[in-house]
Write a protein that holds these residues in place. Structure first.
Motif, mmCIF file in Angstrom:
data_model
loop_
_atom_site.group_PDB
_atom_site.id
_atom_site.type_symbol
_atom_site.label_atom_id
_atom_site.label_comp_id
_atom_site.label_asym_id
_atom_site.label_seq_id
_atom_site.Cartn_x
_atom_site.Cartn_y
_atom_site.Cartn_z
ATOM 1 N N THR A 75 33.252 -6.877 12.395
ATOM 2 C CA THR A 75 32.789 -6.265 11.416
ATOM 3 C C THR A 75 33.529 -6.996 10.084
ATOM 4 O OG1 THR A 75 34.085 -5.189 12.314
ATOM 5 C CG2 THR A 75 34.954 -4.333 10.506
ATOM 6 N N THR A 76 34.664 -7.825 10.337
ATOM 7 C CA THR A 76 34.808 -9.373 9.550
ATOM 8 C C THR A 76 33.336 -10.317 8.951
ATOM 9 O OG1 THR A 76 36.857 -9.409 9.997
ATOM 10 C CG2 THR A 76 36.263 -11.205 8.597
ATOM 11 N N LEU A 77 32.730 -10.786 9.884
ATOM 12 C CA LEU A 77 31.616 -11.630 9.574
ATOM 13 C C LEU A 77 30.257 -10.802 8.441
ATOM 14 C CD1 LEU A 77 31.163 -13.419 12.840
ATOM 15 C CD2 LEU A 77 31.966 -13.907 10.421
ATOM 16 N N LEU A 119 29.406 -12.716 4.708
ATOM 17 C CA LEU A 119 28.081 -12.745 4.746
ATOM 18 C C LEU A 119 27.352 -12.100 3.899
ATOM 19 C CD1 LEU A 119 26.816 -13.346 8.275
ATOM 20 C CD2 LEU A 119 27.572 -14.911 6.467
ATOM 21 N N LEU A 120 27.827 -10.749 3.444
ATOM 22 C CA LEU A 120 26.868 -9.908 2.376
ATOM 23 C C LEU A 120 26.228 -10.103 1.689
ATOM 24 C CD1 LEU A 120 25.968 -6.692 3.401
ATOM 25 C CD2 LEU A 120 27.913 -6.078 1.593
ATOM 26 N N PRO A 121 27.197 -11.321 1.070
ATOM 27 C CA PRO A 121 26.048 -11.976 -0.317
ATOM 28 C C PRO A 121 25.114 -12.517 -0.338
ATOM 29 C CG PRO A 121 28.672 -11.988 -0.309
ATOM 30 C CD PRO A 121 28.736 -11.304 0.701
ATOM 31 N N TYR A 122 24.781 -13.023 1.247
ATOM 32 C CA TYR A 122 23.962 -13.524 1.287
ATOM 33 C C TYR A 122 22.688 -13.197 2.054
ATOM 34 C CZ TYR A 122 27.020 -17.640 0.760
ATOM 35 O OH TYR A 122 28.255 -18.244 0.562
ATOM 36 N N LEU A 153 24.540 -5.900 12.500
ATOM 37 C CA LEU A 153 23.865 -5.573 11.339
ATOM 38 C C LEU A 153 22.469 -4.759 11.710
ATOM 39 C CD1 LEU A 153 22.905 -9.811 10.321
ATOM 40 C CD2 LEU A 153 24.814 -7.655 8.842
ATOM 41 N N GLU A 154 22.074 -4.760 12.742
ATOM 42 C CA GLU A 154 21.019 -3.415 12.589
ATOM 43 C C GLU A 154 21.781 -2.005 12.847
ATOM 44 O OE1 GLU A 154 18.080 -2.722 16.740
ATOM 45 O OE2 GLU A 154 20.087 -3.155 17.452
ATOM 46 N N ALA A 155 22.400 -1.911 13.088
ATOM 47 C CA ALA A 155 23.666 -0.632 13.213
ATOM 48 C C ALA A 155 23.521 -0.452 12.206
ATOM 49 C CB ALA A 155 24.382 -0.718 14.229
ATOM 50 N N GLU A 156 23.892 -1.451 10.953
ATOM 51 C CA GLU A 156 23.874 -0.786 9.750
ATOM 52 C C GLU A 156 23.101 -0.634 8.703
ATOM 53 O OE1 GLU A 156 27.895 -1.990 8.018
ATOM 54 O OE2 GLU A 156 29.152 -2.170 10.290
ATOM 55 N N SER A 157 21.626 -1.054 9.671
ATOM 56 C CA SER A 157 20.102 -1.294 8.316
ATOM 57 C C SER A 157 20.530 -2.841 7.477
ATOM 58 C CB SER A 157 20.501 0.916 7.438
ATOM 59 O OG SER A 157 20.178 1.231 9.256
#
Length: 252
Positions: free
Chosen positions: A74-76, A80-83, A107-111
């Motif tokens: 969750t934290t990662l 990483l979101l800006p990248y 990442l897959e689960a959150e599309s």
């Protein structure tokens, strides 16, 4: 790209404007990312080696390590979101490979965008992980004996009480995170997977590595290198040659 101050401690990124792919690298249990820094000199400048600095080790030794894979990924995702709008890949060795896999699943689960390549090193396929007896909740003496048998932690460190007091909480936290993770999705991932392992590894067999094949609907390959579970140190040059070839293929 704006990185918040609280997230800057997590990632090292040094490449210039010619970067075509970021390679986020995750450490093994009890380990840091110092060895990944040497990869900068071995891989082309088009690949930005980005070690992930987890709490509880190296410059973050004073912070508590995560014991829950769910909380860590969750934290990662936030870090990483800006990248994620640019091409990236994941590499993780042993526990680091499991973090890379669990993060890809999140990442897959959150599309959200997935790695162009998921590179897993010295780790059993997710459906085979439960075959080993857990050690994270053993009494201290038994826990340390088990850690030593697994390799990766020098005996001199385990016999130095001052060092041991420093690293023991992180070691136990890492094994808790690793051993309590339960895969929640067995459907194949749509991204390619490359798996690397030591031919003399007594902890992860070649069959264990081949088991990853069922976890992707895209390209899959296995690389066998000379060495044991920690071949990542002894066969570093060979590993990086394979890694560069495999990542170049993705970019092409």
């Amino acid at each position: 790209m704006i990185i918040s101050p609280e997230h800057q401690a997590w990632i090292t990124s040094t490449r210039g404007e010619d970067v075509r792919l970021r390679l986020f690298c995750f450490p093994y249990a009890g380990g840091g990312v110092a060895h990944y820094r040497r990869w900068f000199e071995q891989l082309p400048t088009s690949i930005d080696v980005c070690p992930i600095h987890l709490p509880g080790r190296e410059q973050r030794i004073g912070e508590a390590a995560f014991t829950s894979m769910g909380e860590l990924v969750t934290t990662l995702v936030e870090v990483l979101l800006p990248y994620l709008h640019e091409p990236f890949a994941f590499f993780g060795h042993s526990m680091g490979g499991l973090i890379a896999y669990a993060l890809t699943r999140r990442l897959e689960a959150e599309s959200l965008p997935l790695p162009r390549h998921l590179c897993i090193s010295a780790l059993k396929a997710p459906h085979l992980l439960s075959n080993r007896e857990p050690i994270h909740d053993l009494p201290e003496a038994e826990f340390l004996r088990s850690v030593y048998r697994l390799g990766g932690t020098p005996l001199a460190v385990l016999q130095n009480q001052e060092l041991l007091d420093l690293i023991l909480p992180t070691l136990r936290a890492d094994f808790t995170l690793y051993e309590t993770y339960t895969p929640f999705n067995d459907l194949p991932l749509p991204c390619p997977i490359a798996v690397y392992g030591g031919a003399q590894d007594t902890l992860v067999s070649l069959v264990d590595l081949e088991g990853w094949r069922q976890h992707t609907s895209a390209e899959f390959l296995v690389r066998h290198l000379s060495g044991d579970h920690f071949y990542i140190h002894s066969a570093q040059i060979q590993l990086l040659r394979f890694l560069e070839h495999d990542l170049r293929a993705v970019l092409a």
